[in-house]
Design a protein around this motif. Structure first.
Motif, PDB file in Angstrom:
ATOM      1  N   MET A 116       0.659  -1.206   0.073  1.00  0.00           N
ATOM      2  CA  MET A 116       0.132   0.071   0.149  1.00  0.00           C
ATOM      3  C   MET A 116       0.954   1.243   0.027  1.00  0.00           C
ATOM      4  O   MET A 116       1.774   1.325   0.750  1.00  0.00           O
ATOM      5  N   ILE A 117       0.563   2.218  -1.056  1.00  0.00           N
ATOM      6  CA  ILE A 117       1.225   3.408  -0.886  1.00  0.00           C
ATOM      7  C   ILE A 117       0.841   4.488   0.309  1.00  0.00           C
ATOM      8  O   ILE A 117      -0.338   4.387   0.592  1.00  0.00           O
ATOM      9  N   TYR A 161      10.305  -1.821   2.451  1.00  0.00           N
ATOM     10  CA  TYR A 161       9.841  -0.734   1.615  1.00  0.00           C
ATOM     11  C   TYR A 161      10.703   0.269   1.221  1.00  0.00           C
ATOM     12  O   TYR A 161      11.729   0.314   1.645  1.00  0.00           O
ATOM     13  N   SER A 205       7.344  -1.066   7.294  1.00  0.00           N
ATOM     14  CA  SER A 205       6.354   0.226   6.881  1.00  0.00           C
ATOM     15  C   SER A 205       6.316   1.022   8.388  1.00  0.00           C
ATOM     16  O   SER A 205       6.860   0.396   9.373  1.00  0.00           O
ATOM     17  N   SER A 261      11.685   2.876  -6.611  1.00  0.00           N
ATOM     18  CA  SER A 261      11.040   1.328  -6.996  1.00  0.00           C
ATOM     19  C   SER A 261      12.370   0.524  -7.149  1.00  0.00           C
ATOM     20  O   SER A 261      12.327  -0.751  -6.669  1.00  0.00           O
ATOM     21  N   GLY A 293       6.173   2.542  -0.252  1.00  0.00           N
ATOM     22  CA  GLY A 293       5.301   1.576  -0.612  1.00  0.00           C
ATOM     23  C   GLY A 293       6.652   0.209  -0.873  1.00  0.00           C
ATOM     24  O   GLY A 293       7.471   0.552  -0.607  1.00  0.00           O
ATOM     25  N   THR A 294       5.969  -0.834  -1.090  1.00  0.00           N
ATOM     26  CA  THR A 294       6.814  -1.988  -1.411  1.00  0.00           C
ATOM     27  C   THR A 294       7.088  -1.655  -2.896  1.00  0.00           C
ATOM     28  O   THR A 294       6.794  -0.647  -3.507  1.00  0.00           O
ATOM     29  N   ASP A 340       6.580  -3.601  -5.443  1.00  0.00           N
ATOM     30  CA  ASP A 340       5.435  -3.752  -6.283  1.00  0.00           C
ATOM     31  C   ASP A 340       4.567  -2.543  -6.274  1.00  0.00           C
ATOM     32  O   ASP A 340       3.914  -2.126  -7.167  1.00  0.00           O
ATOM     33  N   ASP A 341       4.048  -1.903  -5.148  1.00  0.00           N
ATOM     34  CA  ASP A 341       3.487  -0.695  -4.965  1.00  0.00           C
ATOM     35  C   ASP A 341       4.091   0.415  -5.766  1.00  0.00           C
ATOM     36  O   ASP A 341       2.989   0.700  -6.791  1.00  0.00           O
ATOM     37  N   TYR A 396       3.703  -0.314  -9.724  1.00  0.00           N
ATOM     38  CA  TYR A 396       2.370  -0.286 -10.076  1.00  0.00           C
ATOM     39  C   TYR A 396       1.903   1.493 -10.129  1.00  0.00           C
ATOM     40  O   TYR A 396       1.344   1.880 -11.194  1.00  0.00           O
ATOM     41  N   MET A 452      -6.262   5.263  -7.732  1.00  0.00           N
ATOM     42  CA  MET A 452      -4.824   5.277  -7.271  1.00  0.00           C
ATOM     43  C   MET A 452      -4.663   7.098  -6.950  1.00  0.00           C
ATOM     44  O   MET A 452      -4.099   7.275  -5.840  1.00  0.00           O
TER      45      MET A 452
END
Length: 224
Positions: A1-2, A81, A72, A62, A17-18, A20-21, A24, A114
Motif C-alpha cells: 500500500m502506498i 519498503y 512500513s 522502486s 510502498g513496497t 510492487d506498490d 504499479y 490510485m
C-alpha cells in the motif's frame, strides 16, 4: 500500500510502498505524461517536464535507490519498503498536472482510485504535520491551481525555490498557501510572474518555455 509521511523539517512528504506498490504507481503515472499523440497540444510539453521529474523519483525509489526501510511505519512485519522525498509544492503541482492530463487520455477506475488514494494520504499528512497550515493549503489539491497554464513547470519551480528559501518548519509551512497564490489564475501574484517571464523571454530573445530559472542549488541541500 502506498502511504505518505511528512519529512522531518516539513519541506514535503515521503512517499512509501513496497517495490510492487511503487512499480504499479509508476505505471499509472506514466500513462499521463508521455503520450506522443498529445505532443502537439500547446502546454503539453510543459506538463510533461513537470510530471516526468516526479515520475523519475518514483522509478528510482522502486529500484531502492532513494529511501529504504525494513518495514512500513505502521507495521513491524519484516517487509522491505522503499520511498522518496518530494516537496509539498512539487507533489501538489504534479497532482494538478496529472488530473489535467487525465481529461485528454483514456483512464479507468484503477487510475482514479490510485490518485484518490494518494490525495487521501497527502491530506492526512498535511493535517498530521500542522492542522493550521493544512487548512489553507488543502484547497490546492482541489483544482485551485490553473493546471491549464502553459508554463506550469516554471511556476512550480519558482514557488518551490521560494518555499525552500524559507528554511522549513511549521512557520514556513503556514506561509506556503500564500506562496501558492502565484499558481491561481488572475491573482496579482500569477500575473506578476507571467509578466516577469514574458519580459525575460523578450530580453533573451527566446520563448518563455525556453527560459531557465536560476535556482540556487544550495537551498535544496538542507535537511528535508
Amino acid at each position: 500500500m502506498i502511504y505518505t509521511v511528512a519529512t522531518k523539517k516539513g519541506l514535503g512528504i515521503e512517499i512509501w510502498g513496497t517495490r510492487d506498490d511503487l512499480e504499479y504507481f509508476y505505471g499509472i503515472v506514466s500513462k499521463f505524461w508521455n503520450d506522443p499523440l498529445l505532443y502537439d497540444i500547446k502546454g503539453y510539453e510543459d506538463k510533461k517536464n513537470l510530471i516526468s521529474s516526479f515520475s523519475y523519483e518514483i522509478r528510482k525509489a522502486s529500484y531502492g535507490s532513494r529511501l529504504t526501510r525494513n518495514h512500513s511505519h505502521y507495521s513491524f512485519e519484516e517487509i522491505p519498503y522503499c520511498g522518496f522525498q518530494v516537496s509539498w509544492v512539487h507533489i501538489i503541482f504534479s497532482i494538478a498536472a496529472l488530473k489535467y492530463n487525465m481529461k485528454m487520455t483514456e483512464s479507468n477506475k484503477a487510475d482514479i482510485a490510485m490518485f484518490l488514494h494518494l490525495e487521501y494520504w497527502i491530506e492526512r499528512t498535511m493535517k498530521d504535520y500542522d492542522k493550521v497550515g493544512a487548512v489553507n493549503l488543502l484547497p490546492y489539491l482541489d483544482d485551485v491551481i490553473n493546471a491549464g497554464n502553459e508554463h506550469l513547470y516554471l511556476y512550480m519551480r519558482h514557488i518551490n525555490s521560494t518555499f525552500f528559501g524559507l528554511g522549513g518548519g511549521k512557520l514556513s509551512f503556514r506561509k506556503l498557501a500564500q506562496l501558492m497564490r502565484t499558481a491561481v489564475f488572475s491573482t496579482d501574484e500569477y500575473n506578476d510572474l507571467r509578466n516577469f517571464l514574458q519580459s525575460e523571454a523578450k530580453k533573451h530573445n527566446c520563448k518563455v518555455e525556453d527560459l531557465e530559472l536560476n535556482d540556487d542549488d544550495k537551498i535544496y541541500e538542507m535537511e528535508w
